[in-house]
Design a protein around this motif. Sequence first.
Motif, PDB file in Angstrom:
ATOM      1  N   VAL A 138      41.591  31.617  47.738  1.00 30.28           N
ATOM      2  CA  VAL A 138      41.634  32.075  46.348  1.00 30.28           C
ATOM      3  C   VAL A 138      41.692  33.603  46.337  1.00 30.28           C
ATOM      4  CG1 VAL A 138      40.337  32.207  44.194  1.00 30.28           C
ATOM      5  CG2 VAL A 138      40.445  30.053  45.457  1.00 30.28           C
ATOM      6  N   THR A 139      42.516  34.129  45.458  1.00 30.92           N
ATOM      7  CA  THR A 139      42.720  35.579  45.425  1.00 30.92           C
ATOM      8  C   THR A 139      42.171  36.190  44.143  1.00 30.92           C
ATOM      9  OG1 THR A 139      44.917  35.410  44.422  1.00 30.92           O
ATOM     10  CG2 THR A 139      44.787  35.320  46.823  1.00 30.92           C
ATOM     11  N   TYR A 140      41.932  37.476  44.235  1.00 35.78           N
ATOM     12  CA  TYR A 140      41.485  38.243  43.065  1.00 35.78           C
ATOM     13  C   TYR A 140      42.086  39.631  43.173  1.00 35.78           C
ATOM     14  CZ  TYR A 140      38.622  40.858  39.816  1.00 35.78           C
ATOM     15  OH  TYR A 140      38.208  41.661  38.780  1.00 35.78           O
ATOM     16  N   SER A 141      42.550  40.161  42.048  1.00 37.28           N
ATOM     17  CA  SER A 141      43.044  41.533  41.993  1.00 37.28           C
ATOM     18  C   SER A 141      42.455  42.224  40.787  1.00 37.28           C
ATOM     19  CB  SER A 141      44.574  41.564  41.908  1.00 37.28           C
ATOM     20  OG  SER A 141      45.166  41.093  43.106  1.00 37.28           O
ATOM     21  N   VAL A 142      42.153  43.498  40.939  1.00 37.36           N
ATOM     22  CA  VAL A 142      41.608  44.239  39.805  1.00 37.36           C
ATOM     23  C   VAL A 142      42.687  44.448  38.760  1.00 37.36           C
ATOM     24  CG1 VAL A 142      39.853  45.356  41.223  1.00 37.36           C
ATOM     25  CG2 VAL A 142      42.077  46.467  40.892  1.00 37.36           C
ATOM     26  N   GLU A 143      42.265  44.728  37.556  1.00 38.02           N
ATOM     27  CA  GLU A 143      43.186  44.760  36.429  1.00 38.02           C
ATOM     28  C   GLU A 143      44.298  45.790  36.606  1.00 38.02           C
ATOM     29  OE1 GLU A 143      41.206  45.191  32.702  1.00 38.02           O
ATOM     30  OE2 GLU A 143      43.051  45.161  31.516  1.00 38.02           O
ATOM     31  N   SER A 144      43.998  46.918  37.212  1.00 38.92           N
ATOM     32  CA  SER A 144      44.988  47.990  37.321  1.00 38.92           C
ATOM     33  C   SER A 144      46.186  47.608  38.195  1.00 38.92           C
ATOM     34  CB  SER A 144      44.331  49.255  37.870  1.00 38.92           C
ATOM     35  OG  SER A 144      43.782  49.021  39.155  1.00 38.92           O
ATOM     36  N   VAL A 145      46.034  46.590  39.042  1.00 35.91           N
ATOM     37  CA  VAL A 145      47.149  46.199  39.913  1.00 35.91           C
ATOM     38  C   VAL A 145      47.603  44.763  39.657  1.00 35.91           C
ATOM     39  CG1 VAL A 145      46.292  47.768  41.691  1.00 35.91           C
ATOM     40  CG2 VAL A 145      45.742  45.335  41.841  1.00 35.91           C
ATOM     41  N   ARG A 146      46.893  44.076  38.800  1.00 35.96           N
ATOM     42  CA  ARG A 146      47.218  42.669  38.559  1.00 35.96           C
ATOM     43  C   ARG A 146      48.628  42.538  38.019  1.00 35.96           C
ATOM     44  NH1 ARG A 146      42.490  40.626  35.336  1.00 35.96           N
ATOM     45  NH2 ARG A 146      41.403  41.297  37.229  1.00 35.96           N
ATOM     46  N   GLY A 147      49.364  41.599  38.613  1.00 38.20           N
ATOM     47  CA  GLY A 147      50.755  41.408  38.214  1.00 38.20           C
ATOM     48  C   GLY A 147      51.721  42.263  39.015  1.00 38.20           C
ATOM     49  N   ARG A 148      51.204  43.247  39.735  1.00 39.60           N
ATOM     50  CA  ARG A 148      52.047  44.100  40.577  1.00 39.60           C
ATOM     51  C   ARG A 148      51.761  43.907  42.055  1.00 39.60           C
ATOM     52  NH1 ARG A 148      51.541  49.457  40.441  1.00 39.60           N
ATOM     53  NH2 ARG A 148      49.343  49.468  39.823  1.00 39.60           N
ATOM     54  N   PHE A 149      50.500  43.699  42.406  1.00 40.17           N
ATOM     55  CA  PHE A 149      50.103  43.543  43.802  1.00 40.17           C
ATOM     56  C   PHE A 149      49.790  42.071  44.065  1.00 40.17           C
ATOM     57  CE2 PHE A 149      48.234  48.062  44.687  1.00 40.17           C
ATOM     58  CZ  PHE A 149      49.405  48.626  44.199  1.00 40.17           C
ATOM     59  N   ILE A 150      50.209  41.600  45.214  1.00 39.08           N
ATOM     60  CA  ILE A 150      49.943  40.219  45.611  1.00 39.08           C
ATOM     61  C   ILE A 150      49.329  40.209  46.998  1.00 39.08           C
ATOM     62  CG2 ILE A 150      50.940  37.949  46.040  1.00 39.08           C
ATOM     63  CD1 ILE A 150      53.278  38.818  44.202  1.00 39.08           C
ATOM     64  N   ILE A 151      48.156  39.602  47.101  1.00 41.23           N
ATOM     65  CA  ILE A 151      47.509  39.468  48.412  1.00 41.23           C
ATOM     66  C   ILE A 151      47.769  38.070  48.949  1.00 41.23           C
ATOM     67  CG2 ILE A 151      45.293  38.783  47.399  1.00 41.23           C
ATOM     68  CD1 ILE A 151      43.907  40.290  49.713  1.00 41.23           C
ATOM     69  N   SER A 152      48.030  37.978  50.238  1.00 43.76           N
ATOM     70  CA  SER A 152      48.280  36.685  50.863  1.00 43.76           C
ATOM     71  C   SER A 152      47.820  36.745  52.313  1.00 43.76           C
ATOM     72  CB  SER A 152      49.767  36.317  50.788  1.00 43.76           C
ATOM     73  OG  SER A 152      50.552  37.256  51.521  1.00 43.76           O
ATOM     74  N   ARG A 153      47.851  35.610  52.976  1.00 50.79           N
ATOM     75  CA  ARG A 153      47.427  35.595  54.377  1.00 50.79           C
ATOM     76  C   ARG A 153      48.260  34.618  55.185  1.00 50.79           C
ATOM     77  NH1 ARG A 153      41.623  32.249  54.228  1.00 50.79           N
ATOM     78  NH2 ARG A 153      42.491  30.308  53.381  1.00 50.79           N
ATOM     79  N   ASP A 154      48.350  34.884  56.468  1.00 54.02           N
ATOM     80  CA  ASP A 154      48.976  33.985  57.423  1.00 54.02           C
ATOM     81  C   ASP A 154      47.917  33.746  58.493  1.00 54.02           C
ATOM     82  OD1 ASP A 154      50.360  32.784  59.532  1.00 54.02           O
ATOM     83  OD2 ASP A 154      52.216  33.835  59.056  1.00 54.02           O
TER      84      ASP A 154
END
Length: 125
Positions: free
Chosen positions: A57-73
Amino acid sequence: QLQFVESGGGLVQPGGSLRLSCVVSGFTLDYYAIGWFRQAPGKEREGVSCISNSDGVTYSVESVRGRFIISRDKAKNTVYLQMNSLKPEDTAVYYCAPLISKNYPCYDERGYDYWGQGTQVTVSS
């Protein structure tokens, strides 16, 4: 020994994109959540995005939400931060780290004990 190395930073024009990588060793991504933080000159370090260890499950702060995407391999022991629509205010040194204390939310640096060298991101025309 926990080790993690950030890479992928650089100079990009406003509106551009970069993908940061965080390669971890000494532990697996099933064991620790991973957070991305950034620190701009003269400012405190702030949480940007994080991904949980258990279910991704991911979380991003409001200032980057919709622009930054966190993922993992998990096979590559790597966490990524895809940064799109970059703005000059995104300029900072970006750090990844494992969340050591679950007493804090993943975007709170008080939950982190170890920091890497970071990677510089500069957004400028």
